[in-house]
Design a protein around this motif. Structure first.
Motif, short mmCIF file in Angstrom:
data_model
loop_
_atom_site.label_atom_id
_atom_site.label_comp_id
_atom_site.label_asym_id
_atom_site.label_seq_id
_atom_site.Cartn_x
_atom_site.Cartn_y
_atom_site.Cartn_z
N TYR A 31 1.15 13.67 -0.32
CA TYR A 31 0.03 12.76 -0.51
C TYR A 31 -0.04 11.85 0.71
O TYR A 31 1.00 11.43 1.24
CB TYR A 31 0.21 11.90 -1.77
N TYR A 32 -1.27 11.58 1.13
CA TYR A 32 -1.48 10.63 2.23
C TYR A 32 -2.61 9.68 1.85
O TYR A 32 -3.65 10.11 1.33
CB TYR A 32 -1.86 11.33 3.52
N ALA A 33 -2.43 8.40 2.14
CA ALA A 33 -3.53 7.47 2.02
C ALA A 33 -4.59 7.81 3.07
O ALA A 33 -4.26 8.33 4.14
CB ALA A 33 -3.03 6.04 2.23
N ASP A 34 -5.84 7.51 2.75
CA ASP A 34 -6.93 7.83 3.68
C ASP A 34 -6.71 7.15 5.03
O ASP A 34 -7.09 7.70 6.08
CB ASP A 34 -8.27 7.37 3.10
N SER A 35 -6.08 5.98 5.02
CA SER A 35 -5.91 5.22 6.25
C SER A 35 -4.96 5.88 7.24
O SER A 35 -4.95 5.52 8.43
CB SER A 35 -5.40 3.81 5.92
N SER B 271 2.32 7.39 1.83
CA SER B 271 2.53 8.83 1.78
C SER B 271 3.67 9.13 0.83
O SER B 271 4.53 8.28 0.57
CB SER B 271 2.86 9.36 3.19
N GLU C 138 0.84 -1.20 0.00
CA GLU C 138 0.00 0.00 0.00
C GLU C 138 0.87 1.25 0.00
O GLU C 138 1.80 1.36 0.80
CB GLU C 138 -0.89 -0.01 1.26
N LYS D 152 -4.31 9.56 7.08
CA LYS D 152 -4.53 11.01 7.14
C LYS D 152 -4.83 11.44 8.56
O LYS D 152 -5.63 10.82 9.26
CB LYS D 152 -5.68 11.41 6.21
N ARG E 79 -2.89 11.30 11.04
CA ARG E 79 -2.03 10.60 12.01
C ARG E 79 -0.56 10.62 11.59
O ARG E 79 0.34 10.67 12.44
CB ARG E 79 -2.49 9.15 12.17
#
Length: 118
Positions: free
Chosen positions: A59-63, A49, A46, A65, A67
């Motif tokens: 960019y950040y994955a939703d999982s 970021s 996955e 964001k 944190r």
């Protein structure tokens, strides 16, 4: 020789924090974005970021964001991933990667283990 050397992984309790570092060498740092991928056992890799070395866009994955925070020290050719409020589901091997076009990777690091206990 291209090198991406990760450090900072380890074992932490849920709710804790870790900071990963990725030191890059052997290529023109400003020409690439540097990102982090992770892979947990039995799961697909996955993209977590990424930060552009040229303009600092992120960019950040939703999982993750809210944190995780990615940052870059261009003078040191080093990218950091500050991980707060860690959850057991964040447990994975985290890989640093250099990309000319996210999420396609040109260079990989060797990976560092992050384990979050409940």
């Amino acid at each position: 020789e291209v090198q991406l050397v990760e450090s900072g992984g380890g074992l932490v309790q849920a709710g804790g924090s870790l900071r990963l570092s990725c030191a890059a060498s052997g290529f023109t740092f400003d020409d690439y974005a540097i990102g982090w991928f992770r892979q947990a056992p039995g799961k697909e890799r996955e993209g977590v970021s990424c930060i552009s070395s040229s303009d600092g866009s992120t960019y950040y994955a939703d999982s993750v964001k809210g944190r995780f925070t990615i940052s870059s020290d261009n003078a040191k050719n080093t990218v950091y991933l500050q991980m707060n409020s860690l959850k057991p589901e964040d447990t994975a091997v985290y890989y640093c990667a250099a990309t000319g076009s996210w999420p396609e990777v040109d260079y990989w690091g060797q990976g560092t283990q992050v384990t979050v206990s409940s």
